[in-house]
Design a protein around this motif. Sequence first.
Motif, PDB file in Angstrom:
ATOM      1  N   ILE A  62       0.786  -1.468  -0.056  1.00 55.27           N
ATOM      2  CA  ILE A  62      -0.156   0.516  -0.494  1.00 55.27           C
ATOM      3  C   ILE A  62       0.727   1.588   0.091  1.00 55.27           C
ATOM      4  CG2 ILE A  62      -2.026  -0.918   1.084  1.00 55.27           C
ATOM      5  CD1 ILE A  62      -0.899   0.201   3.529  1.00 55.27           C
ATOM      6  N   GLY A  63      -0.016   2.282  -0.032  1.00 51.92           N
ATOM      7  CA  GLY A  63       1.121   3.023  -0.685  1.00 51.92           C
ATOM      8  C   GLY A  63       0.344   4.455  -2.342  1.00 51.92           C
ATOM      9  N   ASN A  64       1.018   6.011  -0.577  1.00 54.96           N
ATOM     10  CA  ASN A  64       0.156   6.935  -1.631  1.00 54.96           C
ATOM     11  C   ASN A  64       1.261   7.188  -2.370  1.00 54.96           C
ATOM     12  OD1 ASN A  64      -2.309   7.448   0.020  1.00 54.96           O
ATOM     13  ND2 ASN A  64      -1.124   8.745   1.651  1.00 54.96           N
ATOM     14  N   GLU A  65       1.556   7.525  -3.723  1.00 51.21           N
ATOM     15  CA  GLU A  65       3.195   7.805  -4.116  1.00 51.21           C
ATOM     16  C   GLU A  65       2.667   9.676  -4.706  1.00 51.21           C
ATOM     17  OE1 GLU A  65       5.115   5.688  -5.031  1.00 51.21           O
ATOM     18  OE2 GLU A  65       4.195   4.697  -4.056  1.00 51.21           O
ATOM     19  N   ASP A  66       3.375  10.059  -4.033  1.00 50.30           N
ATOM     20  CA  ASP A  66       2.714  12.055  -3.302  1.00 50.30           C
ATOM     21  C   ASP A  66       4.194  12.565  -5.140  1.00 50.30           C
ATOM     22  OD1 ASP A  66       1.612  11.133  -1.615  1.00 50.30           O
ATOM     23  OD2 ASP A  66       2.993  12.099  -0.754  1.00 50.30           O
ATOM     24  N   TYR A 100      -1.186  -2.297  -3.614  1.00 46.50           N
ATOM     25  CA  TYR A 100      -2.479  -0.888  -3.882  1.00 46.50           C
ATOM     26  C   TYR A 100      -1.858   0.602  -4.225  1.00 46.50           C
ATOM     27  CZ  TYR A 100      -6.216  -3.869  -1.342  1.00 46.50           C
ATOM     28  OH  TYR A 100      -7.425  -4.575  -1.900  1.00 46.50           O
ATOM     29  N   ALA A 101      -2.192   1.187  -4.740  1.00 47.44           N
ATOM     30  CA  ALA A 101      -1.066   2.470  -4.907  1.00 47.44           C
ATOM     31  C   ALA A 101      -2.011   3.579  -5.213  1.00 47.44           C
ATOM     32  CB  ALA A 101      -0.149   2.691  -5.708  1.00 47.44           C
ATOM     33  N   CYS A 102      -2.348   4.910  -4.075  1.00 48.66           N
ATOM     34  CA  CYS A 102      -2.803   5.732  -5.109  1.00 48.66           C
ATOM     35  C   CYS A 102      -1.866   7.212  -5.607  1.00 48.66           C
ATOM     36  CB  CYS A 102      -3.522   6.927  -3.679  1.00 48.66           C
ATOM     37  SG  CYS A 102      -4.905   8.264  -3.871  1.00 48.66           S
ATOM     38  N   LEU A 103      -2.473   7.181  -6.442  1.00 50.58           N
ATOM     39  CA  LEU A 103      -2.197   8.257  -7.740  1.00 50.58           C
ATOM     40  C   LEU A 103      -2.532  10.273  -7.345  1.00 50.58           C
ATOM     41  CD1 LEU A 103      -0.706   6.243 -10.802  1.00 50.58           C
ATOM     42  CD2 LEU A 103      -0.132   6.469  -8.339  1.00 50.58           C
ATOM     43  N   THR A 112      -8.649   9.324  -2.538  1.00 47.45           N
ATOM     44  CA  THR A 112      -8.896   8.056  -1.978  1.00 47.45           C
ATOM     45  C   THR A 112      -6.938   7.657  -1.150  1.00 47.45           C
ATOM     46  OG1 THR A 112      -8.607   6.251  -3.815  1.00 47.45           O
ATOM     47  CG2 THR A 112     -10.527   7.290  -2.757  1.00 47.45           C
ATOM     48  N   ARG A 113      -6.855   8.592  -1.024  1.00 47.90           N
ATOM     49  CA  ARG A 113      -5.703   9.104  -0.456  1.00 47.90           C
ATOM     50  C   ARG A 113      -5.707   7.603   1.016  1.00 47.90           C
ATOM     51  NH1 ARG A 113      -1.563  11.582  -2.417  1.00 47.90           N
ATOM     52  NH2 ARG A 113      -0.615  11.792  -0.663  1.00 47.90           N
TER      53      ARG A 113
END
Length: 134
Positions: A62-66, A100-103, A112-113
């Motif tokens: 999982i992670g946010n890809e800032d 899971y990655a939030c772009l 959906t951070r």
Amino acid sequence: MHQAYRPRLNTVSKGLFIDRWGTLFETPRKGFVSSFDRVRFTPGALDALFLAGQAGWNLYLIGNEDSVAFGDLTQQKWETFERAMLAQLHRQGIAITRNYACLENPADRKSTRLNSSHVVSQSAVSCVKKNKID
């Protein structure tokens, strides 16, 4: 190299959710990592994931890809990074069940951070139902 993890059939399995930056990878001191060959795995992370897989855990990244969310990295470059990362994990005998990655930019109201406990719990519930996870 580790032998590839083989899931056990007809058993209830366990799920382990692993954050990319700061857990699997070392967080860059400045900015972001633009290519996989510049990433550094957190010491012990690969061995821990391999052992968890051998013990029957399903592994979820999982992670946010800032870097993508804020426009510093294109989605195409990020996808190249992801393919290289998953290939490296596979070579180490580590099977990732789901990634899971939030772009999305956090300023987007519909974002959906993944730092939102609601989003992480919804992902977990979905995995539990689909994969019969304890």
